[in-house]
Design a protein around this motif. Structure first.
Motif, PDB file in Angstrom:
ATOM      1  N   MET A   1       0.849  -1.172   0.000  1.00  0.00           N
ATOM      2  CA  MET A   1       0.000   0.000   0.000  1.00  0.00           C
ATOM      3  C   MET A   1       0.903   1.247   0.000  1.00  0.00           C
ATOM      4  O   MET A   1       1.735   1.409   0.879  1.00  0.00           O
ATOM      5  CB  MET A   1      -0.882  -0.031   1.250  1.00  0.00           C
ATOM      6  N   ASN A   2       0.727   2.115  -0.982  1.00  0.00           N
ATOM      7  CA  ASN A   2       1.567   3.294  -1.063  1.00  0.00           C
ATOM      8  C   ASN A   2       0.947   4.462  -0.294  1.00  0.00           C
ATOM      9  O   ASN A   2      -0.168   4.380   0.222  1.00  0.00           O
ATOM     10  CB  ASN A   2       1.861   3.668  -2.523  1.00  0.00           C
ATOM     11  N   ILE A   3       1.653   5.533  -0.227  1.00  0.00           N
ATOM     12  CA  ILE A   3       1.246   6.700   0.576  1.00  0.00           C
ATOM     13  C   ILE A   3      -0.058   7.322   0.067  1.00  0.00           C
ATOM     14  O   ILE A   3      -0.877   7.789   0.856  1.00  0.00           O
ATOM     15  CB  ILE A   3       2.386   7.742   0.647  1.00  0.00           C
ATOM     16  N   PHE A   4      -0.281   7.317  -1.239  1.00  0.00           N
ATOM     17  CA  PHE A   4      -1.498   7.909  -1.792  1.00  0.00           C
ATOM     18  C   PHE A   4      -2.741   7.115  -1.409  1.00  0.00           C
ATOM     19  O   PHE A   4      -3.798   7.679  -1.159  1.00  0.00           O
ATOM     20  CB  PHE A   4      -1.380   8.061  -3.310  1.00  0.00           C
ATOM     21  N   GLU A   5      -2.606   5.791  -1.360  1.00  0.00           N
ATOM     22  CA  GLU A   5      -3.733   4.963  -0.929  1.00  0.00           C
ATOM     23  C   GLU A   5      -4.047   5.176   0.545  1.00  0.00           C
ATOM     24  O   GLU A   5      -5.209   5.198   0.950  1.00  0.00           O
ATOM     25  CB  GLU A   5      -3.438   3.490  -1.201  1.00  0.00           C
ATOM     26  N   ILE A   6      -3.005   5.339   1.349  1.00  0.00           N
ATOM     27  CA  ILE A   6      -3.207   5.600   2.782  1.00  0.00           C
ATOM     28  C   ILE A   6      -3.910   6.936   2.982  1.00  0.00           C
ATOM     29  O   ILE A   6      -4.862   7.039   3.764  1.00  0.00           O
ATOM     30  CB  ILE A   6      -1.859   5.577   3.526  1.00  0.00           C
ATOM     31  N   ILE A   7      -3.473   7.958   2.265  1.00  0.00           N
ATOM     32  CA  ILE A   7      -4.099   9.276   2.367  1.00  0.00           C
ATOM     33  C   ILE A   7      -5.537   9.218   1.873  1.00  0.00           C
ATOM     34  O   ILE A   7      -6.440   9.808   2.480  1.00  0.00           O
ATOM     35  CB  ILE A   7      -3.276  10.337   1.602  1.00  0.00           C
ATOM     36  N   ALA A   8      -5.788   8.508   0.806  1.00  0.00           N
ATOM     37  CA  ALA A   8      -7.148   8.381   0.278  1.00  0.00           C
ATOM     38  C   ALA A   8      -8.070   7.691   1.280  1.00  0.00           C
ATOM     39  O   ALA A   8      -9.243   8.040   1.402  1.00  0.00           O
ATOM     40  CB  ALA A   8      -7.130   7.623  -1.044  1.00  0.00           C
ATOM     41  N   LYS A   9      -7.550   6.715   2.018  1.00  0.00           N
ATOM     42  CA  LYS A   9      -8.364   6.046   3.032  1.00  0.00           C
ATOM     43  C   LYS A   9      -8.606   6.956   4.233  1.00  0.00           C
ATOM     44  O   LYS A   9      -9.655   6.891   4.870  1.00  0.00           O
ATOM     45  CB  LYS A   9      -7.706   4.748   3.467  1.00  0.00           C
ATOM     46  N   LEU A  10      -7.625   7.795   4.585  1.00  0.00           N
ATOM     47  CA  LEU A  10      -7.795   8.718   5.709  1.00  0.00           C
ATOM     48  C   LEU A  10      -8.789   9.828   5.384  1.00  0.00           C
ATOM     49  O   LEU A  10      -9.564  10.251   6.235  1.00  0.00           O
ATOM     50  CB  LEU A  10      -6.450   9.347   6.106  1.00  0.00           C
ATOM     51  N   ILE A  11      -8.739  10.317   4.154  1.00  0.00           N
ATOM     52  CA  ILE A  11      -9.631  11.392   3.726  1.00  0.00           C
ATOM     53  C   ILE A  11     -10.704  10.770   2.845  1.00  0.00           C
ATOM     54  O   ILE A  11     -10.703  10.916   1.634  1.00  0.00           O
ATOM     55  CB  ILE A  11      -8.855  12.493   2.982  1.00  0.00           C
ATOM     56  N   ASP A  12     -11.616  10.095   3.465  1.00  0.00           N
ATOM     57  CA  ASP A  12     -12.682   9.404   2.757  1.00  0.00           C
ATOM     58  C   ASP A  12     -13.827  10.377   2.522  1.00  0.00           C
ATOM     59  O   ASP A  12     -14.228  11.111   3.415  1.00  0.00           O
ATOM     60  CB  ASP A  12     -13.151   8.221   3.607  1.00  0.00           C
ATOM     61  N   MET A  13     -14.375  10.379   1.317  1.00  0.00           N
ATOM     62  CA  MET A  13     -15.491  11.281   1.022  1.00  0.00           C
ATOM     63  C   MET A  13     -16.805  10.763   1.596  1.00  0.00           C
ATOM     64  O   MET A  13     -17.789  11.459   1.604  1.00  0.00           O
ATOM     65  CB  MET A  13     -15.610  11.490  -0.497  1.00  0.00           C
ATOM     66  N   ARG A  14     -16.827   9.526   2.077  1.00  0.00           N
ATOM     67  CA  ARG A  14     -17.990   9.017   2.788  1.00  0.00           C
ATOM     68  C   ARG A  14     -17.840   9.463   4.235  1.00  0.00           C
ATOM     69  O   ARG A  14     -17.320   8.754   5.077  1.00  0.00           O
ATOM     70  CB  ARG A  14     -18.056   7.497   2.694  1.00  0.00           C
ATOM     71  N   SER A  15     -18.280  10.642   4.524  1.00  0.00           N
ATOM     72  CA  SER A  15     -17.992  11.315   5.787  1.00  0.00           C
ATOM     73  C   SER A  15     -18.510  10.591   7.010  1.00  0.00           C
ATOM     74  O   SER A  15     -17.861  10.571   8.042  1.00  0.00           O
ATOM     75  CB  SER A  15     -18.597  12.713   5.751  1.00  0.00           C
ATOM     76  N   PHE A  16     -19.688  10.010   6.925  1.00  0.00           N
ATOM     77  CA  PHE A  16     -20.296   9.441   8.118  1.00  0.00           C
ATOM     78  C   PHE A  16     -19.625   8.155   8.569  1.00  0.00           C
ATOM     79  O   PHE A  16     -19.835   7.715   9.686  1.00  0.00           O
ATOM     80  CB  PHE A  16     -21.789   9.226   7.892  1.00  0.00           C
ATOM     81  N   SER A  17     -18.829   7.555   7.731  1.00  0.00           N
ATOM     82  CA  SER A  17     -18.089   6.362   8.137  1.00  0.00           C
ATOM     83  C   SER A  17     -16.649   6.702   8.508  1.00  0.00           C
ATOM     84  O   SER A  17     -15.862   5.814   8.805  1.00  0.00           O
ATOM     85  CB  SER A  17     -18.107   5.325   7.015  1.00  0.00           C
ATOM     86  N   ASN A  18     -16.315   7.966   8.513  1.00  0.00           N
ATOM     87  CA  ASN A  18     -14.960   8.401   8.778  1.00  0.00           C
ATOM     88  C   ASN A  18     -14.837   8.880  10.225  1.00  0.00           C
ATOM     89  O   ASN A  18     -15.595   9.732  10.676  1.00  0.00           O
ATOM     90  CB  ASN A  18     -14.600   9.534   7.807  1.00  0.00           C
ATOM     91  N   LEU A  19     -13.875   8.353  10.935  1.00  0.00           N
ATOM     92  CA  LEU A  19     -13.661   8.732  12.330  1.00  0.00           C
ATOM     93  C   LEU A  19     -13.348  10.218  12.478  1.00  0.00           C
ATOM     94  O   LEU A  19     -13.777  10.862  13.434  1.00  0.00           O
ATOM     95  CB  LEU A  19     -12.517   7.890  12.915  1.00  0.00           C
TER      96      LEU A  19
END
Length: 177
Positions: A1-19
């Motif tokens: 998993m590269n850095i861009f995938e990690i950032i994409a998972k942290l900044i998820d556009m599905r807001s209500f499932s994001n901590l």
């Protein structure tokens, strides 16, 4: 998993499932409840307990912030009264009609905060109008206490509505349905 995938998972556009969304919601309402009209709540408690200089400081800071809000409204009130309802309408329509979850999340932040802003503006206007008569610390303490109760009530309602809507959205997109 590269850095861009990690950032994409942290900044998820599905807001209500994001901590991060829920942490931000808690921080926003905690801060709104602590900073009543720009005055830290511990200052109100200190003025109640210690009196004298603490009361004078409270009244001075409250009037400074009330005048600052009135100046902001005098300078930019028309723009705020035009742009903010447009943005709220855009977010609401985009979020709930077209189903954009990020717009729903921002709308559920902005709508109750706009009510808090309106209450703050109303209180600032009343305090500035009464400042010519010499504002007493007991009046300021009562006004800030009442305002804080309203802010907390709006915050509780906003958190409950946002939580239910977020749970509904998460269940809707889960594998259960």
């Amino acid at each position: 998993m590269n850095i861009f995938e990690i950032i994409a998972k942290l900044i998820d556009m599905r807001s209500f499932s994001n901590l991060w969304y829920w942490i931000a919601l808690a921080v926003v309402w905690s801060s709104a409840s602590h900073w009543v009209l720009g005055v830290p709540w511990d200052m109100v408690g200190r003025a109640r307990r210690k009196g004298a200089q603490a009361e004078n400081d409270l009244v001075t800071l409250t009037l400074i912030n009330a005048r600052r809000l009135n100046v902001i409204w005098a300078d930019a009130g028309v723009a705020i009264a035009i742009v903010f309802p447009f943005l709220l309408s855009f977010l609401g329509f985009t979020g709930f009609f077209y189903g954009a979850e990020i717009a729903q999340a921002v709308f559920l932040f902005a709508l109750p905060l706009s009510a808090v802003f309106a209450l703050s503006m109303s209180l600032a206007h009343r305090l500035c109008a009464q400042s010519g008569d010499g504002l007493g610390s007991d009046l300021v303490i009562r006004a800030l206490s009442r305002h804080r109760v309203w802010v907390q009530a709006i915050g509780i309602a906003a958190i409950i509505v946002t939580s239910f809507w977020g749970m509904f959205q998460n269940l809707r997109f889960s594998a259960l349905f």
